[in-house]
Design a protein around this motif. Sequence first.
Motif, mmCIF file in Angstrom:
data_model
loop_
_atom_site.group_PDB
_atom_site.id
_atom_site.type_symbol
_atom_site.label_atom_id
_atom_site.label_comp_id
_atom_site.label_asym_id
_atom_site.label_seq_id
_atom_site.Cartn_x
_atom_site.Cartn_y
_atom_site.Cartn_z
ATOM 1 N N ASP A 10 33.246 28.090 36.030
ATOM 2 C CA ASP A 10 33.094 29.246 36.911
ATOM 3 C C ASP A 10 33.692 30.485 36.241
ATOM 4 N N HIS A 12 34.686 34.743 37.129
ATOM 5 C CA HIS A 12 34.809 35.859 38.077
ATOM 6 C C HIS A 12 35.339 37.085 37.346
ATOM 7 N N HIS A 44 36.669 26.608 42.322
ATOM 8 C CA HIS A 44 35.206 26.576 42.244
ATOM 9 C C HIS A 44 34.736 25.664 41.110
HETATM 10 MG MG MG Z 1 33.085 31.176 41.837
#
Ligand code: MG
Length: 158
Positions: A10, A12, A44
């Motif tokens: 993941d 971000h 995540h």
């Molecule tokens: Mg995420």
Amino acid sequence: MGLRIGYGVDFHQLVTGRDLYIGGVLIPHDKGALGHSDADVLLHAICDALLGAACLGDIGVHFPDTSSEFKNIDSKILLRKTNELIRAEGYSIVNIDSTLCLEAPKIKPYVAQMQQVIADILGLTIKDISIKATTTETMGFVGRKEGLVAYAACLLQS
Ligand code: MG
């Protein structure tokens, strides 16, 4: 015993005006992760690893970022729901390994707390939850402190 490997990743962005949650822990920092939920990159990645091992799709399938139900949601809730999904398929978790890639802040002081939070949600011990971290030696978007990345692998047994 049936064993299943899973893998998740993941990303971000890091922006001002957001809290920084990593591994279910609020970390003091001048930037936070941007996202529909609380944007907890580690949780995540772990959710995706668990879902992947059970061949249950990905986090976007179960918790779509177009749904107001998940707006600013605490990702610990998503991890708890993910755990329920894989257990409903007859799987239990053997272990999780993960690596965070970020330039700042240093997360080592928070790792034990992250391990405990994740272990408590999943009904495991901290020895089952490995969390490592690295910088990218100032290279790329992580090195420019524009974002952070988490990778996670897990093993399920049935
Ligand atoms: Mg995420």
